[in-house]
Design an enzyme around this catalytic site. Structure first.
Site, PDB file in Angstrom:
ATOM      1  N   SER A 253       5.994   7.501   2.558  1.00 22.10           N
ATOM      2  CA  SER A 253       4.927   6.981   1.708  1.00 22.10           C
ATOM      3  C   SER A 253       3.567   7.269   2.316  1.00 22.10           C
ATOM      4  O   SER A 253       3.430   7.486   3.513  1.00 22.10           O
ATOM      5  CB  SER A 253       5.113   5.491   1.456  1.00 22.10           C
ATOM      6  OG  SER A 253       4.392   4.755   2.409  1.00 22.10           O
ATOM      7  N   LYS A 254       2.596   7.256   1.443  1.00 20.50           N
ATOM      8  CA  LYS A 254       1.232   7.606   1.818  1.00 20.50           C
ATOM      9  C   LYS A 254       0.701   6.687   2.918  1.00 20.50           C
ATOM     10  O   LYS A 254      -0.164   7.088   3.682  1.00 20.50           O
ATOM     11  CB  LYS A 254       0.345   7.466   0.585  1.00 20.50           C
ATOM     12  CG  LYS A 254      -0.240   8.788   0.129  1.00 20.50           C
ATOM     13  CD  LYS A 254      -0.817   8.593  -1.189  1.00 20.50           C
ATOM     14  CE  LYS A 254      -2.166   8.919  -1.514  1.00 20.50           C
ATOM     15  NZ  LYS A 254      -2.525   8.704  -2.876  1.00 20.50           N
ATOM     16  N   ARG A 255       1.236   5.461   2.951  1.00 20.35           N
ATOM     17  CA  ARG A 255       0.731   4.511   3.937  1.00 20.35           C
ATOM     18  C   ARG A 255       1.011   4.975   5.363  1.00 20.35           C
ATOM     19  O   ARG A 255       0.269   4.673   6.280  1.00 20.35           O
ATOM     20  CB  ARG A 255       1.355   3.127   3.703  1.00 20.35           C
ATOM     21  CG  ARG A 255       0.351   2.138   3.123  1.00 20.35           C
ATOM     22  CD  ARG A 255       1.033   0.875   2.713  1.00 20.35           C
ATOM     23  NE  ARG A 255       1.990   1.131   1.656  1.00 20.35           N
ATOM     24  CZ  ARG A 255       3.175   0.543   1.555  1.00 20.35           C
ATOM     25  NH1 ARG A 255       3.560  -0.316   2.457  1.00 20.35           N
ATOM     26  NH2 ARG A 255       3.974   0.816   0.544  1.00 20.35           N
TER      27      ARG A 255
END
Ligand code: GLU
Length: 483
Positions: A253-255
């Site tokens: 995920s982008k996080r």
């Protein structure tokens, strides 16, 4: 044997996710390893999610990594159009066939009703599933509602309790119970098909022989198989690619980091490294070779080397591969790649000579993991003035005064060397010979020299630095450090 045909079928919803690139590449590797064709089809039926310009950027990034299509919206082919919204008439024809056969039905449920239904299911801890409210409407009712202008969708009719067997090339036979399957939507209220319908019709009409797609589509597999059965079409072979997880075991995920191929490109990852890295996300060559070019991958690629357990996205491995491919580049090519990054940081400009730049890159490339890092690694080599940390100039047992004295001696020695002989090798030889003849300790001289040239705790060795900086700049720096 029929020609083998595989496809990549992205939705133009923005940048290309690294997982989708892996799907594209695996399709491409398999197609080319089997001497088949590779087709691009744009699945743009979810127009709410469509992003303008996404198809163009998709084509750009895929061509950057080296994927070559045999058919697609940009080059045409015998099975077009290759953009789903240009195929609406085709889907109309096939949905009619399905309705006539009784394997699909009109559903007039309002969104409020569906919302209410979902809420109740949630309260009763039931899986969300359409309650088949409209499944048994009479022909007359349907006619009347349509005449009335009521909005509708068309749903796929799942068979009443039976088992549906499907076969995945990696997982073998998988059995689904029809009770677990939802009568999902095939045609939306705006007349546009969903993925579940358009994808099957297109794979069939485009004569796709192998479907490679992410394993998030496994749940759709039995419903897809039912459509093939209803139409009486031969199913392609299905290969559901394993999930890609981050190192901690979670979803990519982008996080936690970059997920778009464009991000990696911007940072200066090379396409060779990205291709090599993605190939190993779910495939392993028989001979354990780890560094693989596109053509080597295609040569060695086979279903036998693929697995179903999740692949781990290991950024350190990507860095390692990228470093490898950076070192394979010629200095000329590498400096062309580095120049825009250095220009952006204001470290070089149009007047900066290629030959000067190339020297700096030559002494840095061993440690370079991604092109973007060139600026932070070499900024001190481009500066006119270095601010010295006094303490850094001092080597272990020496005092500041002794360090400066040593620099003065080295300055004199270097001053004697002619411009024409100012090479790494010569500098190294002359300095070492002198240290030996005069019975000096290497560190007492080389440390202050290196720091005077770089101002840095870590840097390439002083001979490389002096060579890259050139005689004039090097002497100026040593002089400044002494003072
Ligand atoms: N449009 C789908 C996606 O982007 C394609 C999946 C498939 O390859 O069938 O995920």
């Amino acid at each position: 044997m029929n020609q083998l045909r595989l496809r990549f079928a992205p939705s133009p919803t923005g940048f290309l996710h690294i997982g989708n690139l892996r799907s594209a590449l695996f399709g491409y590797f398999l197609a080319k390893s089997l001497k088949g064709d590779f087709i691009l089809r744009i699945e743009d039926t979810d127009q709410k999610r469509e992003v303008e310009g996404a198809t163009k950027s998709l084509l750009d990034i895929l061509s950057w990594v080296g994927v070559k299509f045999d058919e697609g919206p940009h080059i045409g082919g015998d099975h077009g159009p290759y953009i789903q919204t240009q195929r609406i008439d085709i889907y109309q024809k096939y949905i009619k066939e399905l309705l006539d056969k009784g394997d699909a039905y009109y559903c007039f449920c309002s969104s409020e009703r569906l919302e209410e239904m979902r809420k109740k299911q949630q309260e009763n801890k039931k899986a969300p599933k359409y309650d088949q409210h409209c499944r048994h409407l009479s022909k007359e009712d349907i006619k009347a509602k349509i005449k009335n202008g009521e909005s509708y969708v068309i749903r796929q009719k799942m068979p009443a309790s039976c088992c549906i067997e499907v076969y995945d090339e990696l997982r073998g036979k998988i059995v689904f119970k029809s009770e677990d399957l939802d009568d999902h939507v095939l045609i939306k209220s705006n007349g546009i098909p969903t993925y579940q319908f358009a994808n099957i019709v297109d794979d069939h009409l485009m004569k796709i022989t192998h479907v490679t797609r992410g394993d998030e589509w496994l749940a759709s597999f039995p419903k897809n198989a039912l459509l093939y059965k209803t139409f009486g079409w031969q199913m392609p072979k299905y290969i559901h690619l394993p999930l890609i997880l981050n190192k901690g075991g979670g979803k990519l995920s982008k996080r936690q980091g970059d997920v778009f191929v464009e991000d990696y490109r911007t940072k200066g990852y090379l396409p060779e490294a990205i291709v090599n890295f993605c190939a190993l996300l779910g495939w392993h060559p028989k001979d354990d070779q780890e560094i693989l070019s596109m053509s080597e991958i295609i040569d060695k690629f086979s279903l036998e080397g693929m697995g179903v357990s999740p692949a781990v996205f290991d950024l350190e491995k990507l860095d390692y591969l990228n470093g490898h491919y950076i070192r394979q580049k010629s200095i000329e090519d590498l400096s062309v790649l580095c120049r825009p990054y250095l220009t952006k940081e204001g470290l070089v400009n149009k007047e900066t000579k290629d030959s000067d730049l190339q020297k700096i890159i030559e002494i840095s490339k061993e440690r370079l993991k991604k092109i973007e890092d060139i600026s932070s690694m070499t900024h001190y080599l481009f500066m006119n003035e270095i601010i010295y940390e006094e303490n850094l100039l001092v080597w272990k047992s020496l005092t500041l005064e002794e360090s400066k004295n040593n620099l003065r001696e080295i300055y004199k020695l270097l001053q004697e060397i002619e411009e024409g002989s100012w090479t790494k090798e010569n500098l190294e030889k002359i300095v070492f010979d002198w240290l030996k003849e005069n019975d000096k300790k290497n560190g007492d001289y080389l440390w202050p020299l290196r720091v005077s040239l770089s101002g840095q705790k870590n840097s390439p060795n002083p001979f490389e630095l002096a060579w890259a900086l050139g005689k004039e700049k090097s002497l100026k720096r040593i002089f400044k450090a002494i003072n």
